[in-house]
Scaffold this motif. Structure first.
Motif, mmCIF file in Angstrom:
data_model
loop_
_atom_site.group_PDB
_atom_site.id
_atom_site.type_symbol
_atom_site.label_atom_id
_atom_site.label_comp_id
_atom_site.label_asym_id
_atom_site.label_seq_id
_atom_site.Cartn_x
_atom_site.Cartn_y
_atom_site.Cartn_z
ATOM 1 N N GLU A 299 0.891 -1.172 0.093
ATOM 2 C CA GLU A 299 -0.122 0.034 0.024
ATOM 3 C C GLU A 299 0.801 1.338 -0.148
ATOM 4 O O GLU A 299 1.759 1.458 0.941
ATOM 5 C CB GLU A 299 -1.042 -0.145 1.298
ATOM 6 C CG GLU A 299 -1.876 1.089 1.419
ATOM 7 C CD GLU A 299 -2.663 1.193 2.832
ATOM 8 O OE1 GLU A 299 -2.922 0.191 3.271
ATOM 9 O OE2 GLU A 299 -2.258 2.235 3.398
ATOM 10 N N ILE A 300 0.664 2.108 -0.936
ATOM 11 C CA ILE A 300 1.493 3.283 -1.318
ATOM 12 C C ILE A 300 1.660 4.073 0.140
ATOM 13 O O ILE A 300 0.688 4.414 0.676
ATOM 14 C CB ILE A 300 1.052 4.073 -2.322
ATOM 15 C CG1 ILE A 300 1.370 3.270 -3.772
ATOM 16 C CG2 ILE A 300 2.103 5.388 -2.469
ATOM 17 C CD1 ILE A 300 0.418 3.854 -4.792
ATOM 18 N N GLY A 301 2.938 4.271 0.560
ATOM 19 C CA GLY A 301 2.979 5.156 1.798
ATOM 20 C C GLY A 301 2.989 4.761 3.139
ATOM 21 O O GLY A 301 3.053 5.335 3.953
ATOM 22 N N ALA A 302 2.450 3.303 3.197
ATOM 23 C CA ALA A 302 2.295 2.789 4.315
ATOM 24 C C ALA A 302 3.721 2.500 4.933
ATOM 25 O O ALA A 302 4.683 2.476 4.225
ATOM 26 C CB ALA A 302 1.281 1.421 4.100
ATOM 27 N N LEU A 303 3.909 2.457 6.202
ATOM 28 C CA LEU A 303 5.139 2.075 6.869
ATOM 29 C C LEU A 303 4.907 0.581 7.039
ATOM 30 O O LEU A 303 4.076 0.082 7.463
ATOM 31 C CB LEU A 303 5.249 3.054 8.223
ATOM 32 C CG LEU A 303 5.080 4.423 8.048
ATOM 33 C CD1 LEU A 303 5.341 5.290 9.249
ATOM 34 C CD2 LEU A 303 6.007 4.976 7.050
ATOM 35 N N LEU A 304 6.179 0.219 7.277
ATOM 36 C CA LEU A 304 6.395 -1.315 7.470
ATOM 37 C C LEU A 304 7.831 -1.596 8.342
ATOM 38 O O LEU A 304 8.688 -0.888 8.267
ATOM 39 C CB LEU A 304 6.187 -2.131 6.056
ATOM 40 C CG LEU A 304 7.770 -2.329 5.198
ATOM 41 C CD1 LEU A 304 7.506 -3.163 4.162
ATOM 42 C CD2 LEU A 304 8.127 -0.879 4.700
ATOM 43 N N ASP A 305 7.716 -2.912 8.893
ATOM 44 C CA ASP A 305 9.046 -3.518 8.810
ATOM 45 C C ASP A 305 8.997 -4.896 8.787
ATOM 46 O O ASP A 305 8.178 -5.317 8.090
ATOM 47 C CB ASP A 305 9.440 -3.266 10.470
ATOM 48 C CG ASP A 305 8.391 -3.731 11.463
ATOM 49 O OD1 ASP A 305 8.094 -3.051 12.604
ATOM 50 O OD2 ASP A 305 7.859 -5.036 11.238
ATOM 51 N N ALA A 306 9.940 -5.763 8.900
ATOM 52 C CA ALA A 306 10.005 -7.094 8.602
ATOM 53 C C ALA A 306 9.382 -8.019 9.547
ATOM 54 O O ALA A 306 10.155 -7.827 10.661
ATOM 55 C CB ALA A 306 11.408 -7.728 7.623
#
Lengths: 781, 152
Positions: free
Chosen positions: A264-271
């Motif tokens: 999702e464009i612009g969403a933040l994430l980690d692994a």
């Protein structure tokens, strides 16, 4: 012995005013020392690092063995600018273009594009930054490099005259004289590299007065053709010892990184499975960067990094774009246009409305273009090293100024501490103006303590984290009178590209990082709203605001979604920018209006064209293609489109064949007037390529967004035109006998393809296509 | 350690057998002519010859190659002379950005080895796997015909 020459103020042919300056040429016992000082303040003189070369100015150097070197401040990304600049310089120096060695100029305030003006708040604002954009490069070099090279020639003559103890005017200016001077002069001692942006305004020399002699197609060979055909050209993705050793880097120690962004464009994430990935072969580390904008996977080899990244399980937080889908955005534009909701207006809408009220005959059509990917064949990448208070970046960038300031801001350095080393790129098309992937690379490097690291995006990330060509909804409404169009309103719903790129331009223009940070933050925040509310983004309306048809009244409305509902889908410049959507609408509409009026589409257009140069390319392409009397079999058709943009004039005819809803472009004809065509074969190649590029957007590529997630991850979701689908294209380059400057080429033909093809499809099938990409049998606006 | 025949020479490659040939060429051997474009065998930028046939090196594990000879763009010239296709590419001013061209030339070289006088239809089939974003297809076709003595 010293001789000084004082140059008078003179106005050159191009209209740039020049200030006086002093040339000091002093002869030492065994050589010549040159120093050029600009009288005006603001010039900066820096030591040339290491090389035994004479740096005449920021662009031109002469080595000890008589080799001229051109520093190229534009990126060679296929458009042929490396040749054009070498040709311009060579002409003034009495050498053949192939005798100029070209290398990239670093990011430096000395290098500014003088041919870039952006209409902002109604005024043409010059944007003096180091940038390759808007098909402005040849025009920029034409103004600037001729003077600089002529100046270099004159400096050599003056010094030679001093060394020969004779009057410079008595030296005959010819190739032999220059050659013998070059061999005789062995620069010794201190060499000063001039880094003044005023220098080319201070040189009081007229160019030779001739134009670079364009080689005929039969003997012209691009200087980069050999390396590119032998596989020797090095792109950003290839950065290795050849690039990094000079900065103290060692490719053997280079770490390789890739990143994963949230779907999702612009969403933040980690692994979610970082530990599992760290256990994979060769993986050095896995970590989020830029507050979770992406997760970096770093390994010993790129193969290992990419393999690990493919196994990454993202843990993403739903972001601000989850609410957005491209269909809903288009529907919102449509309802704004229907309701005339707070547009920004160019032209006289009141007069148009009055005309509308009094005329019984009006005609309106809507057109849609989708989000479009850049799909440069070389995915985004950058290589970074940090150490000794400096940052080094090797990257194929169209915007070295912005790259320098963006990295400086991230690392809290002054721009002068950031060395940008531009490399050639496997395609730019506007995507490589942006600094997002460069900032990511710097962030990865910073996290690794400054270790040399190459960041490469996978093709999936290149599609998913692109800054797209924006989706648009347009309505053209005409008032008819007699056999013609008596008034025209063009309504455009699209996001503002200027908003998205403003902070990069501000960063490039602001000299100090502190001020630049503050203004950049403002521009990214409340300043964006000001820009959106008060300024008509010129890139949203170009092609419409400067439409070449003589129709009065005409007006342009711009509708932008603002406030909380403003789409956060990142967008940017895409080869030919606003012309992609405006020309599609206008040139499709002209055919539709002609049909409604019972008029011939060519005759209707010709009756409204006043510029003879535009009429000329139209007449030429009509003659080349035979469109007016083509007797085509069923299922085939030809269509026309024209435009005047980038200072150039262009008309295109497409010949299509439609079989079972499948559209195939068989042939294209293009006539282009780009002023002085410095190398006609390059102009032809650019137009041939622009046709294929435009055709991919017309027939194949689109990005649909659903809940903030783009529809394509690789070429199998979003393919481009292939060999068997490419038309045979014939390009006619108008040759001027009179004295005209070169105008834009690279983007010109792109926007003509869609309307010409759709007009041809109508002739072939009776179906109107008003939505791209062409999908026959689907609902049309 | 895997030994491969690269451009006529036996070469030891210290990499996992699952490593795609593309990356072994680029990273272990410094042969950067073959390019990464999609990693999915869809764009052709990675095209090399394996066992005399065009192959997509981005998805071909080095452990699967065995003793088949591998030829890259760097190995296409013979006796220091460019391949006739490369000469034609230069004379026709085919490359624009040039990124796809090593793959294009390798695909074309495989074609002309199999069909010394390829027709337009042959060219369509053999070359449709190689993307060119700059749109140089027309000149690629012209160069193939010129190199095979078929004129424009």
């Amino acid at each position: 012995m010293r001789s000084s020459v004082e140059m008078d103020q003179r106005k050159g042919r191009s209209g740039l005013s020049r200030r006086g300056f002093i040339v000091e040429a002093s002869l030492t016992a065994t050589g010549l020392l040159f120093a050029c000082k600009a009288r005006k303040s603001g010039s900066r003189v820096a030591e040339a690092a290491g090389e035994a070369a004479l740096a005449v100015n920021a662009y031109i150097e002469l080595t000890n063995d008589g080799q001229w070197v051109l520093l190229l401040d534009k990126i060679e990304m296929g458009q042929g600018i490396s040749y054009c600049y070498a040709a311009i310089v060579a002409e003034e120096l009495f050498v053949a273009p192939e005798h100029i060695v070209t290398r990239y100029a670093p990011a430096d305030k000395a290098y500014v594009n003088l041919n870039l003006e952006v209409p902002l708040f109604g005024l043409p604002v010059p944007v003096p930054v180091q940038i390759t954009a808007l098909s402005s490069s040849t025009g920029d070099g034409w103004q600037k490099l001729r003077m600089l090279a002529a100046g270099a020639r004159q400096i050599l003559i003056e010094a030679g005259a001093a060394s020969l103890d004779t009057n410079a005017r008595q030296l005959s200016v010819n190739a032999d004289a220059i050659a013998s001077l070059r061999l005789r002069s062995k620069p010794r001692g201190k060499v000063q590299l001039l880094a003044s942006k005023n220098l080319y305004q201070t040189l009081g020399y007229d160019p030779r007065g001739g134009r670079p002699n364009p080689r005929s197609a039969s003997d012209f060979v691009r200087p980069d053709a050999a390396d590119k055909s032998l596989g020797k050209t090095r792109y950003g993705i290839d950065a290795g010892d050849a690039e990094v050793a000079a900065a103290g880097g060692n490719a053997k120690d280079m770490l390789q990184a890739t990143v994963v962004h949230a779907a999702e464009i612009g969403a933040l994430l980690d692994a979610a499975n970082a530990d599992e990935l760290r256990a994979m072969p060769g993986v050095v580390d896995v970590f989020p960067i830029l507050d979770g904008r992406a997760v970096a996977v770093v390994a010993r080899t790129m193969a290992q990094a990419l393999a690990a990244a493919r196994r990454l399980r993202p843990n993403a937080t739903p972001g601000p774009n989850r609410q957005f889908s491209s269909e809903a955005i288009l529907a919102q534009y449509k309802s704004m246009i229907d309701g005339q909701t707070t547009p920004l207006t160019l032209g006289d809408f009141k007069l148009f409305q009055k005309l509308l009220g009094t005329s019984p005959r009006s005609f309106s059509r809507d057109y849609i273009t989708p989000y479009g990917p850049h799909s440069t064949l070389e995915p985004m990448n950058a290589t970074v090293m940090i150490g000794g208070g400096k940052a080094y970046v090797w990257v194929g960038t169209q915007f070295p100024s912005a790259a320098q300031s963006a990295v400086a801001r991230l690392l809290n350095m002054k721009p002068e501490q950031v060395e940008i080393h531009p490399m050639s790129a496997g395609g730019g098309f506007g995507r490589r103006l942006l600094t997002d992937f460069i900032v990511e690379a710097a962030a990865v490097c910073q996290h690794l303590g400054g270790k040399l690291v190459k960041l490469l995006w996978s093709r999936e990330e290149d599609f998913g984290a692109d800054y797209y060509r924006p989706t648009t909804y347009q309505r053209l409404r005409a008032v008819f009178s007699g056999n013609g169009i008596a008034g025209l309103a063009h309504q455009i719903g699209v996001q503002s590209i200027t908003e998205y790129s403003a902070s990069d331009f501000v960063g490039a223009l602001m000299p100090s990082s502190v001020k630049g940070n503050a203004i950049s933050r403002f521009i990214s925040g409340r300043g964006r709203a000001i820009l959106a509310n008060a300024n008509i983004d010129p890139f949203s309306v170009e092609g419409a605001s400067d439409m070449p048809y003589a129709i009065t009244p005409k007006c342009v409305h711009l509708f932008q979604i603002k406030g909380d509902g403003r789409p956060g889908i990142p967008i940017t410049y895409w080869r030919s920018v606003g012309h992609v959507h405006t020309i599609f609408a206008i040139e499709s509409f002209m055919d539709e209006a002609a049909a409604e009026l019972g008029a011939d589409p060519l005759a209707l257009r010709r009756s409204m064209i006043r510029d003879p140069r535009l009429a000329n390319v139209v007449d030429r392409v009509v003659a080349m293609s035979g469109i007016q009397n083509a007797a085509l079999p069923p299922g085939q058709g030809m269509g026309l489109a024209l435009l005047n943009g980038w200072g150039s004039y262009c008309a295109l005819v497409a010949h299509v064949q439609v079989t079972d809803d499948n559209v195939r472009a068989l042939r294209c004809w293009v006539s282009i007037d780009c002023g002085f065509a410095l190398q006609p074969d390059i102009v032809r190649a650019q137009c041939e390529g622009a046709v294929v590029f435009g055709l991919s957007a017309t027939l194949k590529q689109e990005i649909r967004i659903q809940n903030g997630v783009p529809s394509a991850r690789n070429f199998f979701d979003c393919d481009i035109i292939r060999m068997h689908e490419a038309p045979v294209t014939e390009v006619d380059v108008v040759v001027h006998q009179d004295d005209v400057d070169p105008t834009g080429v690279g983007e010109v033909a792109v926007g003509l393809v869609a309307p010409a093809v759709c007009n041809a499809v109508f002739r072939a099938t009776g179906q109107r296509v008003r939505r791209l990409p062409v999908r026959l049998g689907t609902p049309q606006p | 350690m895997i030994t491969l025949n690269i451009n006529g020479e036996p070469v030891d490659i210290d990499a996992d057998p699952t490593t795609p040939l593309l990356w072994a060429l680029r990273e272990q051997l410094g042969l950067t002519g073959a390019k990464y474009g999609c990693g999915a065998a869809y764009c052709g930028a990675c095209t090399v010859h394996v066992g005399g046939k065009a192959a997509r090196s981005c998805l071909l594990p080095i452990g699967d190659i065995g003793d088949q000879p591998v030829t890259t763009i760097e190995g296409l010239p013979e006796n220091g002379r460019p391949h006739p296709l490369q000469t034609a590419w230069i004379q026709c001013n085919v490359p624009q950005c040039g990124y796809c061209q090593p793959g294009q030339i390798m695909a074309a070289a495989a074609l002309v080895k199999a069909k010394p006088q390829p027709s337009d239809a042959d060219i369509d089939v053999a070359m449709s796997g190689n993307l060119c974003r700059c749109g140089t297809y027309q000149r690629i076709r012209q160069a193939i015909k010129q190199a095979t003595g078929q004129g424009a």
